[in-house]
Enzyme design. Structure first.
Site, mmCIF file in Angstrom:
data_model
loop_
_atom_site.group_PDB
_atom_site.id
_atom_site.type_symbol
_atom_site.label_atom_id
_atom_site.label_comp_id
_atom_site.label_asym_id
_atom_site.label_seq_id
_atom_site.Cartn_x
_atom_site.Cartn_y
_atom_site.Cartn_z
ATOM 1 N N PRO A 1 0.660 -1.205 -0.064
ATOM 2 C CA PRO A 1 -0.068 0.139 -0.247
ATOM 3 C C PRO A 1 0.644 1.213 0.195
ATOM 4 C CG PRO A 1 -0.081 -1.065 2.267
ATOM 5 C CD PRO A 1 0.544 -2.061 1.184
ATOM 6 N N THR B 1 0.099 5.392 -0.223
ATOM 7 C CA THR B 1 -0.686 6.676 -0.247
ATOM 8 C C THR B 1 -0.649 7.299 -1.469
ATOM 9 O OG1 THR B 1 -0.988 6.758 2.382
ATOM 10 C CG2 THR B 1 -1.725 8.791 0.905
ATOM 11 N N GLN C 1 -6.475 -1.299 2.221
ATOM 12 C CA GLN C 1 -5.874 -1.474 3.761
ATOM 13 C C GLN C 1 -6.635 -0.461 4.303
ATOM 14 O OE1 GLN C 1 -2.225 0.954 4.369
ATOM 15 N NE2 GLN C 1 -1.229 -1.165 5.001
ATOM 16 N N HIS D 1 -4.160 -1.887 8.468
ATOM 17 C CA HIS D 1 -2.843 -1.118 8.985
ATOM 18 C C HIS D 1 -2.576 -1.016 10.381
ATOM 19 C CE1 HIS D 1 0.582 1.201 8.488
ATOM 20 N NE2 HIS D 1 0.278 1.974 7.498
ATOM 21 N N TYR E 1 0.394 4.366 13.309
ATOM 22 C CA TYR E 1 -0.864 4.862 13.190
ATOM 23 C C TYR E 1 -1.790 4.077 14.362
ATOM 24 C CZ TYR E 1 0.679 6.578 8.907
ATOM 25 O OH TYR E 1 1.261 7.273 7.855
ATOM 26 N N ARG F 1 -0.963 -5.701 8.705
ATOM 27 C CA ARG F 1 0.466 -4.824 8.561
ATOM 28 C C ARG F 1 1.108 -4.686 9.976
ATOM 29 N NH1 ARG F 1 3.345 -0.652 4.467
ATOM 30 N NH2 ARG F 1 3.245 -2.564 3.454
#
Length: 389
Positions: A37, A39, A114, A194, A199, A246
């Site tokens: 993935p 962005t 994701q 994710h 995050y 992930r």
């Protein structure tokens, strides 16, 4: 291992470990290459358009085994910041994702979204709601270390905020469930979560950002509870479709951070997720084959597989000669690099199961076909970081 710049090679045969099929639950992938993935910021108001569909379709046509989309926001006010990040709710967005999945399927590919909540790393200044701070387990942004963020951003984000309430936690878990349900309705083959890089999910796992003393914080088992509950509700929504998760040692706040200092500490966080329903661990490292712990040559993906018994994807600089941070900052030139034999060898000895490739596939839609046929890689163009090539 000595890396060399890629030169033309003999055409890969069906004995190449990278091009062997693999089954995850009932889903069979045509090879072991996963598009990681990345962005893209090309979905105005969160809605992916025809250009996004074409972007993923081109990679599927070139033979990528599994496409994992850019991070996709869930239905929560502080999920993501930039308005051009896609989301997984609302009629327009789901119709856009249906165009994406139809295009990928028509090209013979398989695709997961994701699902993403930025948590402490949401930048209010980039969002449509600058009045809302990012969600943080304990109000902490994390200990700043080696990072690609600028000093002004770090100083602004380090200010403490209110810890998340149990009500907000419940709302976000429900939002992940809703996003997973929407993903299945939009035609995806599975769901990726994710849980790395600092995050939201990772901020519950990481001791630097989770200082809670309730059911969601304290020892490793409780720090894993938030992620495990998300996995469980996603499993309930998607049935037998695969769940990919992930995780990472490093964080955006500090590239030198470690989720677990020992294999035992890492296992205490990952095993509950496997028990909750994760089928495939996406091990995001800065260098995919670097030993994860002293006294062992196993990579991060190798340890995740050994600890959980689940298939894993190894990520970190495959096909290129520098790290993501250096590419983003332009501090060093990003060059093609033939480090693929190390990935082949690790797959062949069952250390890990798939190779996760990000920037190389972003730069060149035909990257997988070039590997399969032994063609040289093309030069890396940093302009591709900002466009859908």
């Amino acid at each position: 291992m000595t890396d060399t710049l890629l030169e033309p090679a003999a055409e890969a045969t069906t004995t190449d470990p990278l091009f062997q099929p693999i089954s995850i639950r009932e889903l069979t992938l045509r090879n072991r290459v996963s598009m990681s993935p990345m962005t893209r910021y090309h979905s105005p108001d969160g809605v992916p358009g025809a250009d996004v569909a074409s972007y993923y379709q081109r990679r599927a046509e070139a033979g990528v085994g599994l496409i994992v989309t850019e991070g996709v926001g869930i239905d929560h006010l502080t999920s993501v910041d930039d308005p051009a990040i896609p989301h997984m709710y609302g009629k327009a967005a789901l119709e856009g994702w249906r165009r994406v999945t139809d295009a990928v399927r028509a090209a013979g590919g398989r695709i997961f979204p994701q699902l993403w909540h930025q948590g402490p790393l949401r930048d209010p200044a980039r969002s449509n709601r600058p009045d809302l701070v990012g969600s943080r387990p304990s109000g902490h942004w994390g200990k700043a270390g080696h990072t690609s963020y600028g000093d002004d951003y770090v100083d602004a984000m380090r200010a403490p905020t209110q810890p998340m309430s149990t009500g907000e936690i419940a709302d976000i878990i429900a939002a992940f469930a809703g996003a997973a349900r929407n993903a299945m309705e939009a035609g995806f083959d599975g769901v990726a979560l994710h849980g790395g890089h600092g995050y939201l999910i990772d901020s519950f796992l990481w001791h630097e950002t989770n200082h809670r003393d309730d059911r969601y914080g304290g020892d490793s088992a409780r720090r894993a509870a938030f992620a495990a509950e998300i996995v469980a509700v996603v499993r309930a929504e998607i049935g037998n479709a695969p769940i990919m998760f992930r995780f990472s040692q490093h964080k955006q706040q500090d590239y030198g951070a470690r989720l677990g200092e020992t294999p035992e500490e890492l296992g205490a966080l990952l095993v509950p997720l496997a028990e909750a329903g994760v089928d495939l661990f996406d091990a995001s490292g800065r260098v995919f084959d670097r030993p994860a712990f002293e006294g062992s040559n196993l990579s991060l993906a190798g340890w995740a597989k050994k600890l959980t018994g689940k298939p894993t994807v190894a990520i970190g600089g495959i096909g290129l000669g520098n790290g993501l941070g250096e590419t983003l900052s332009g501090s060093s030139e990003t060059k093609p690099l033939d480090n693929l034999q190390a990935a082949r060898d690790a797959i062949a000895r069952q250390e890990f199961d798939m190779a996760g490739v990000g920037r190389a596939i972003l730069n060149d839609p035909q990257w997988v076909e070039r590997v399969r046929t032994g063609q040289p890689f093309i030069p890396f163009d940093r302009a591709n970081l900002g466009r859908l090539s």
